[in-house]
Enzyme design. Structure first.
Site, short mmCIF file in Angstrom:
data_model
loop_
_atom_site.label_atom_id
_atom_site.label_comp_id
_atom_site.label_asym_id
_atom_site.label_seq_id
_atom_site.Cartn_x
_atom_site.Cartn_y
_atom_site.Cartn_z
N LYS A 145 0.84 -1.21 0.00
CA LYS A 145 0.00 0.00 0.00
C LYS A 145 0.87 1.25 0.00
CE LYS A 145 -3.30 2.66 2.70
NZ LYS A 145 -4.49 2.65 3.52
N HIS A 285 -9.93 -30.13 -34.45
CA HIS A 285 -11.09 -29.35 -33.98
C HIS A 285 -11.76 -30.02 -32.78
CE1 HIS A 285 -10.71 -26.43 -37.15
NE2 HIS A 285 -10.49 -27.43 -37.97
#
Ligand SMILES: NC(=O)c1ncn([C@@H]2O[C@H](COP(=O)(O)O)[C@@H](O)[C@H]2O)c1NC=O
Length: 523
Positions: A145, A285
């Protein structure tokens, strides 16, 4: 001093060091000391530094308070946290620190208790709870922070950056921002692991066996050239908590994997690893255009390839055994996008590596099972993975609904077809012979068309083969197509309102019909 804010450095004068993983600690301590940095440290971290001849101030000296409650309280003290959290851009914060007699920290080096590793070791709930780090994340979050004033480091992998920053005269603001973001990612992942474990193992479980909350964190692995199509940007992410799979596989040769290589590769791995015996699946596929088992992996590949050599062109191959030289020679004959295997035997890389366009992927760890998560708009579906050990899956449990019981070899082919069929997108019909698919009908919106496709692909080979259907035949039109092509035994779940029509048809033609009672849709 530079005018550019991102380049402004904070000279490291005071560091707080508290690490569980002591890798590289002595070198780091010596470098900090050599740079004139005062080091404040906890228990065994301080002891290790002192033993290495690095002067340290024990955190108890700083706080005037002893470490207590078996280490649960060491650094949770205003003298520590005010020193981390004071925003030194604010004169009032600086003044307050002065009044309180607290010196600020410029660098916080903390790594956390090994919670995930402790859970993975099978430790008891109490032991796992004890490894939930409290003081560490508190310091890390505070420093992150306050990145305008403090740099935070959470892993020995970042120590090289510390060494470089000491030489350069401190971390720049840009670097501190990056470190802060990394630190928050680190504590967020840690908390997700704790929260997930708590939800599933400690809190009262929900009635349905599914957790009331799901958390996951994802780490970017690579930017892909493009997505499913060239106009779609795409990237690859690893699930920080999932077991290793294709995402973690090692590219031994060839161009980077594409988006479609990953999806087909995943389908190929799942299909091949569904079998205990040597198995090869060739995927296009997301569907198998050939899948087979064999006495060795070369035989499995030969049989899988023979299923549909036209479609196998440009396919993705997975084998559940190391690729042998014999298999590699056969693969080299056909244009193949990817080969994925647990390993590659000596000589294989020379044979396949000579081909520029093939990708060779080592995926030593892969296991079916667990749960599958399917994203949908606004949410996700979670289900147990579809395993073949559902009730009714074993041939001994099948019900003979029509015809004569088949011999052992035919039953083995039916069992293969039934298992292989669930790697095929629904509606799935798979014709098999001698442990190999010979015709696959996949992804059709009615079962008749899947039957037509499977029979068409099998050609003459359909005669004398066996067939599996992933779900029941709603009408006897599909089975009629199979029977007319020469299929002599069929396995399917059964359970249609019109089962009797299919049973009558099979009886009439002397075709063995088995019901499993279990369905294996795959979408
Ligand atoms: N409780 C506390 O005040 C506290 N402060 C630091 N720790 C952790 O203690 C470990 C280092 O302790 P030691 O230096 O005694 O090996 C680090 O993993 C750090 O994250 C703490 N431990 C757990 O919560």
């Amino acid at each position: 001093m530079t005018d550019k804010p991102g380049l402004q450095r904070i000279t490291t004068k005071r560091a707080l060091v508290s690490v569980y993983d002591k890798t590289g600690l002595e070198e780091l301590g010596r470098a900090l000391h050599a740079a004139g940095v005062e080091i404040v440290s906890t228990g065994s971290t301080a002891a290790r530094l002192a033993a290495a001849g690095v002067p340290v101030v024990g955190v108890e000296e700083l706080t005037g308070f002893p470490e207590c409650l078996d280490g649960r309280v060491k650094t949770l003290h205003p003298f520590v946290h005010a020193g981390i959290l004071a925003d030194r851009r604010l004169p009032d914060h600086v003044r307050q620190l002065d009044e309180l007699g607290i010196a600020p920290f410029d660098l916080v080096v903390v790594n956390l208790y090994p919670f995930t590793e402790t859970v993975a070791s099978g430790a008891s709930v109490d032991e796992c709870v004890e490894q939930i780090d409290i003081g560490g994340p508190t310091m890390v979050r505070a420093a992150a922070k306050n990145h305008p004033s403090v740099a935070v480091v959470t892993s020995p992998a970042q120590y090289d950056d510390v060494h470089a920053a000491l030489t350069a005269g401190g971390f720049t603001l840009t670097e501190r921002r990056e470190l802060a973001a990394a630190a928050f990612r680190h504590t967020a992942s840690y908390d997700v692991a704790v929260a997930g474990w708590m939800t599933e193992n400690v809190a009262e479980s929900s009635d349905d066996g599914f957790p009331s909350w799901l958390g996951a964190t994802w780490q970017k692995q690579a930017t892909l050239r493009y997505g499913e199509n060239a106009h779609q940007a795409a990237a690859l992410y690893a699930d920080n908590q999932a077991p290793a799979g294709i995402t973690q596989a090692e590219l031994l040769h060839g161009k980077p994997m594409s988006y479609n290589n990953y999806t087909d590769g995943d389908a190929a791995l799942r299909a091949a690893h569904d079998f205990d015996e040597p198995c090869v699946a060739i995927i296009k596929h997301a569907n198998p255009c050939g899948i087979a088992v064999g006495s060795d992996i070369a035989e499995a590949h030969r049989k899988a390839h023979a299923c549909d050599p036209i479609s196998a062109f440009g396919g993705v191959i997975a084998s559940n055994r190391p690729v042998t030289v014999e298999m590699a020679r056969a693969v080299a004959e056909v244009f193949t996008e990817v080969v994925i295997a647990p390993d590659f035997e000596d000589g294989v890389l020379e044979i396949l590596g000579a081909k520029k366009n093939i990708r060779l992927l080592r995926a030593p760890h892969f296991s079916l099972g667990g749960h599958s998560l399917q994203p949908i708009s606004g949410g996700a579906l979670l289900q147990e993975a579809d395993l073949i050990d559902a009730p009714g899956d074993a041939p001994q449990q099948w019900q003979l609904a029509a015809g004569e019981a088949v011999d052992d070899a035919t039953l083995a082919d039916l069992a293969f077809a039934w298992r292989a069929c669930r790697s095929v997108k629904s509606n799935a019909i798979l014709l098999a012979s001698d442990g190999a698919s010979i015709g696959v009908g996949m992804g059709q919106v009615n079962r008749v068309d899947s039957c037509k496709l499977a029979v068409d692909r099998a050609g003459d080979r359909a005669s004398g083969s066996v067939a599996a259907s992933d779900a029941f035949f709603p009408f006897s039109d599909g089975p009629l197509i199979l029977i007319e092509a020469g299929v002599r035994a069929i396995v399917q779940p059964g359970g249609s309102m019109r089962d009797a029509e299919t049973i009558d048809l099979c009886r009439e033609h002397g075709v063995a019909l088995y019901f499993t009672g279990t369905r294996h849709f795959f979408h």
